[in-house]
Design a protein around this motif. Structure first.
Motif, PDB file in Angstrom:
ATOM      1  N   PHE A  24      17.172  36.225  74.573  1.00 40.75           N
ATOM      2  CA  PHE A  24      16.510  37.116  73.626  1.00 40.75           C
ATOM      3  C   PHE A  24      15.050  37.395  73.958  1.00 40.75           C
ATOM      4  CE2 PHE A  24      20.067  35.341  71.214  1.00 40.75           C
ATOM      5  CZ  PHE A  24      20.643  36.504  70.723  1.00 40.75           C
ATOM      6  N   TYR A  25      14.454  36.590  74.861  1.00 43.69           N
ATOM      7  CA  TYR A  25      13.032  36.795  75.152  1.00 43.69           C
ATOM      8  C   TYR A  25      12.734  36.847  76.645  1.00 43.69           C
ATOM      9  CZ  TYR A  25      12.811  35.561  70.249  1.00 43.69           C
ATOM     10  OH  TYR A  25      13.020  35.537  68.893  1.00 43.69           O
ATOM     11  N   GLY A  26      13.765  37.007  77.461  1.00 43.10           N
ATOM     12  CA  GLY A  26      13.557  37.137  78.893  1.00 43.10           C
ATOM     13  C   GLY A  26      13.614  38.585  79.336  1.00 43.10           C
ATOM     14  N   ALA A  27      13.069  38.850  80.503  1.00 37.99           N
ATOM     15  CA  ALA A  27      13.070  40.219  81.023  1.00 37.99           C
ATOM     16  C   ALA A  27      14.489  40.707  81.293  1.00 37.99           C
ATOM     17  CB  ALA A  27      12.233  40.282  82.303  1.00 37.99           C
ATOM     18  N   LYS A  28      15.365  39.806  81.753  1.00 37.08           N
ATOM     19  CA  LYS A  28      16.743  40.179  82.079  1.00 37.08           C
ATOM     20  C   LYS A  28      17.693  40.024  80.894  1.00 37.08           C
ATOM     21  CE  LYS A  28      16.248  38.833  86.934  1.00 37.08           C
ATOM     22  NZ  LYS A  28      16.773  37.958  88.026  1.00 37.08           N
ATOM     23  N   ARG A  29      17.222  39.443  79.798  1.00 32.41           N
ATOM     24  CA  ARG A  29      18.058  39.197  78.620  1.00 32.41           C
ATOM     25  C   ARG A  29      19.364  38.514  79.032  1.00 32.41           C
ATOM     26  NH1 ARG A  29      16.044  42.040  74.122  1.00 32.41           N
ATOM     27  NH2 ARG A  29      13.846  42.446  74.584  1.00 32.41           N
ATOM     28  N   ALA A  45       9.784  12.197  84.664  1.00 35.84           N
ATOM     29  CA  ALA A  45      10.728  12.870  85.562  1.00 35.84           C
ATOM     30  C   ALA A  45      10.260  14.287  85.893  1.00 35.84           C
ATOM     31  CB  ALA A  45      12.114  12.907  84.927  1.00 35.84           C
ATOM     32  N   THR A  46       9.690  14.979  84.907  1.00 37.98           N
ATOM     33  CA  THR A  46       9.205  16.344  85.133  1.00 37.98           C
ATOM     34  C   THR A  46       8.059  16.356  86.144  1.00 37.98           C
ATOM     35  OG1 THR A  46       9.798  16.923  82.859  1.00 37.98           O
ATOM     36  CG2 THR A  46       8.336  18.429  84.021  1.00 37.98           C
ATOM     37  N   ARG A  47       7.147  15.416  86.002  1.00 39.19           N
ATOM     38  CA  ARG A  47       6.026  15.339  86.946  1.00 39.19           C
ATOM     39  C   ARG A  47       6.513  15.034  88.358  1.00 39.19           C
ATOM     40  NH1 ARG A  47       1.053  15.450  84.738  1.00 39.19           N
ATOM     41  NH2 ARG A  47       0.818  15.063  82.509  1.00 39.19           N
ATOM     42  N   LYS A  48       7.614  14.308  88.457  1.00 34.16           N
ATOM     43  CA  LYS A  48       8.190  13.986  89.759  1.00 34.16           C
ATOM     44  C   LYS A  48       9.058  15.121  90.300  1.00 34.16           C
ATOM     45  CE  LYS A  48       6.644   9.757  90.339  1.00 34.16           C
ATOM     46  NZ  LYS A  48       5.787   9.368  91.491  1.00 34.16           N
ATOM     47  N   GLY A  49       9.333  16.113  89.450  1.00 34.56           N
ATOM     48  CA  GLY A  49      10.157  17.233  89.865  1.00 34.56           C
ATOM     49  C   GLY A  49      11.648  16.968  89.804  1.00 34.56           C
ATOM     50  N   TRP A  50      12.066  15.910  89.111  1.00 35.09           N
ATOM     51  CA  TRP A  50      13.484  15.586  89.013  1.00 35.09           C
ATOM     52  C   TRP A  50      14.180  16.533  88.032  1.00 35.09           C
ATOM     53  CZ3 TRP A  50      12.564   9.617  88.100  1.00 35.09           C
ATOM     54  CH2 TRP A  50      12.021   9.074  89.264  1.00 35.09           C
ATOM     55  N   PHE A  51      15.309  17.056  88.453  1.00 34.62           N
ATOM     56  CA  PHE A  51      16.174  17.921  87.625  1.00 34.62           C
ATOM     57  C   PHE A  51      15.504  19.245  87.234  1.00 34.62           C
ATOM     58  CE2 PHE A  51      17.122  13.458  86.334  1.00 34.62           C
ATOM     59  CZ  PHE A  51      18.341  13.333  86.991  1.00 34.62           C
ATOM     60  N   VAL A  52      14.313  19.497  87.722  1.00 34.96           N
ATOM     61  CA  VAL A  52      13.601  20.734  87.387  1.00 34.96           C
ATOM     62  C   VAL A  52      14.036  21.847  88.337  1.00 34.96           C
ATOM     63  CG1 VAL A  52      11.338  21.836  87.202  1.00 34.96           C
ATOM     64  CG2 VAL A  52      11.630  19.437  86.530  1.00 34.96           C
ATOM     65  N   PRO A  53      14.413  23.034  87.825  1.00 36.19           N
ATOM     66  CA  PRO A  53      14.819  24.148  88.701  1.00 36.19           C
ATOM     67  C   PRO A  53      13.714  24.547  89.665  1.00 36.19           C
ATOM     68  CG  PRO A  53      15.368  24.605  86.400  1.00 36.19           C
ATOM     69  CD  PRO A  53      14.519  23.378  86.398  1.00 36.19           C
ATOM     70  N   GLN A  54      14.083  24.984  90.844  1.00 36.97           N
ATOM     71  CA  GLN A  54      13.097  25.389  91.839  1.00 36.97           C
ATOM     72  C   GLN A  54      12.349  26.648  91.423  1.00 36.97           C
ATOM     73  OE1 GLN A  54      15.153  25.728  95.582  1.00 36.97           O
ATOM     74  NE2 GLN A  54      15.367  23.513  95.848  1.00 36.97           N
ATOM     75  N   GLU A  55      13.065  27.574  90.779  1.00 37.90           N
ATOM     76  CA  GLU A  55      12.430  28.815  90.335  1.00 37.90           C
ATOM     77  C   GLU A  55      11.883  28.644  88.920  1.00 37.90           C
ATOM     78  OE1 GLU A  55      14.938  32.186  90.694  1.00 37.90           O
ATOM     79  OE2 GLU A  55      15.352  31.888  92.831  1.00 37.90           O
ATOM     80  N   THR A  56      10.622  28.998  88.752  1.00 42.97           N
ATOM     81  CA  THR A  56       9.979  28.892  87.438  1.00 42.97           C
ATOM     82  C   THR A  56      10.277  30.137  86.609  1.00 42.97           C
ATOM     83  OG1 THR A  56       8.182  27.545  88.350  1.00 42.97           O
ATOM     84  CG2 THR A  56       7.773  28.645  86.251  1.00 42.97           C
ATOM     85  N   TRP A  57      10.703  29.917  85.381  1.00 47.02           N
ATOM     86  CA  TRP A  57      11.015  31.051  84.502  1.00 47.02           C
ATOM     87  C   TRP A  57       9.859  31.273  83.523  1.00 47.02           C
ATOM     88  CZ3 TRP A  57      11.531  31.903  79.261  1.00 47.02           C
ATOM     89  CH2 TRP A  57      12.123  33.129  78.902  1.00 47.02           C
ATOM     90  N   ASP A  58       9.549  32.544  83.288  1.00 43.29           N
ATOM     91  CA  ASP A  58       8.478  32.898  82.360  1.00 43.29           C
ATOM     92  C   ASP A  58       8.889  34.138  81.583  1.00 43.29           C
ATOM     93  OD1 ASP A  58       6.132  32.933  80.983  1.00 43.29           O
ATOM     94  OD2 ASP A  58       4.826  33.050  82.732  1.00 43.29           O
ATOM     95  N   PHE A  59       8.189  34.405  80.523  1.00 40.04           N
ATOM     96  CA  PHE A  59       8.418  35.614  79.738  1.00 40.04           C
ATOM     97  C   PHE A  59       7.939  36.834  80.532  1.00 40.04           C
ATOM     98  CE2 PHE A  59       7.613  32.231  76.574  1.00 40.04           C
ATOM     99  CZ  PHE A  59       8.833  32.256  75.920  1.00 40.04           C
ATOM    100  N   PRO A  60       8.428  38.009  80.207  1.00 39.90           N
ATOM    101  CA  PRO A  60       7.923  39.217  80.871  1.00 39.90           C
ATOM    102  C   PRO A  60       6.454  39.429  80.529  1.00 39.90           C
ATOM    103  CG  PRO A  60       9.316  39.786  78.998  1.00 39.90           C
ATOM    104  CD  PRO A  60       9.473  38.316  79.212  1.00 39.90           C
TER     105      PRO A  60
END
Length: 297
Positions: free
Chosen positions: A191-196, A241-256
């Motif tokens: 509902f809030y992404g560029a690609k919906r 875990a987030t700071r270590k990059g575990w389970f975090v997607p390689q591509e960062t998602w942001d709002f348009p």
């Protein structure tokens, strides 16, 4: 509420033929329970006002900014984990009042921030405010001679019955809560992404499931502590875990870009960036809700 109370009185007296003395007694009991709940709500609002006026909210917000730029990750950590901790400590919808402004200041659309704050009001709620719904709501509702007589016939203590209810509630919430962060992420991108697209939200499934299990695994600890302990443990584990990059997607998602946002996403809200910095240390900022937890315990 007054209308609902009046209708209930009419139904009890007219349809169920409840004695007038019983109606008065039940009303007085409800009034006593309501006063105790209002006292807890006052504490929750006091906590929110203290966090805001002292600058603790700004310090906590700055710390969250540095964890991950991915909006899906921010929503899960701030909404699901930090929001559940606030719910466990203060309860009564306080996470929506605390987390939504945090997310708004981080650059979330106002409607998206509110959506996150409301969706997470699920797994932690039954054990919110240090177990108030179970200890006061369920316990108060079962405080009757009928229940006492049943327990006497079964040879069961009241505490055993309450513990059994607590375990069943925790099990149901733990099962359904496992999917809440993933559902939250999918709703955010749809509902809030560029690609919906739901797919962009589902791409974070490993992190979402990891965050949910980190919260629900230590969840079975009496009616007072599930939400508080589960969220506290999960915050430490998931942030590390987030700071270590575990389970975090390689591509960062942001709002348009903001100029492409639907006008309904913000309405008349124009967040100020001037209050982003705070002189309060992050340790001192976290000590306020932790001190509240200690008082509740």
């Amino acid at each position: 509420m007054a209308i609902a109370y009046g209708v209930t009185l009419l139904i009890a007296w007219g349809a169920w033929r409840v004695q007038f003395s019983v109606i008065i007694a039940a009303s007085l009991q409800g009034l006593i329970l309501a006063v105790s709940l209002v006292y807890i709500i006052f504490g929750a609002l006091l906590l929110l006002a203290t966090l805001t006026q002292s600058g603790a909210v700004n310090s906590i917000r700055e710390a969250f900014v540095r964890i991950s730029p991915d909006r899906r990750i921010q929503a899960i950590i701030i909404g699901w984990l930090f929001g559940s901790f606030i719910e466990g400590s203060a309860g009564f919808g306080t996470p929506a009042a605390v987390c939504a402004p945090l997310l708004l200041a981080l650059g979330f659309p106002a409607m998206a921030a509110v959506m996150v704050g409301l969706i997470i009001q699920s797994t932690a709620v039954s054990f919110g405010a240090a177990g108030t719904p179970i200890l006061i709501g369920v316990s108060g509702g079962l405080d009757s001679t009928l229940v006492q007589d049943y327990l006497l016939l079964q040879g069961m203590e009241y505490r055993v019955l309450l513990d059994g209810i607590t375990i069943r509630v925790a099990a149901i919430h733990a099962l359904t809560g496992t999917l809440i962060p993933l559902f939250l992420s999918a709703m955010l991108t749809r509902f809030y992404g560029a690609k919906r697209s739901f797919r962009e939200g589902l791409e974070v499934w490993r992190f979402a499931l990891f965050a949910s299990v980190s919260f629900t695994a230590p969840y079975f600890l009496g009616p007072e502590f599930p939400s508080i302990v589960g969220s506290s443990v999960a915050l430490i584990i998931v942030i590390f875990a987030t700071r270590k990059g575990w389970f975090v997607p390689q591509e960062t998602w942001d709002f348009p870009p903001r100029e492409n946002w639907d006008s309904a996403w913000m309405g008349l809200i124009h967040p100020s960036k001037e209050a982003l910095r705070s002189k309060m240390t992050i340790g001192k900022a976290w000590s306020l809700p932790m001190h509240w937890w200690g008082c509740c315990c």
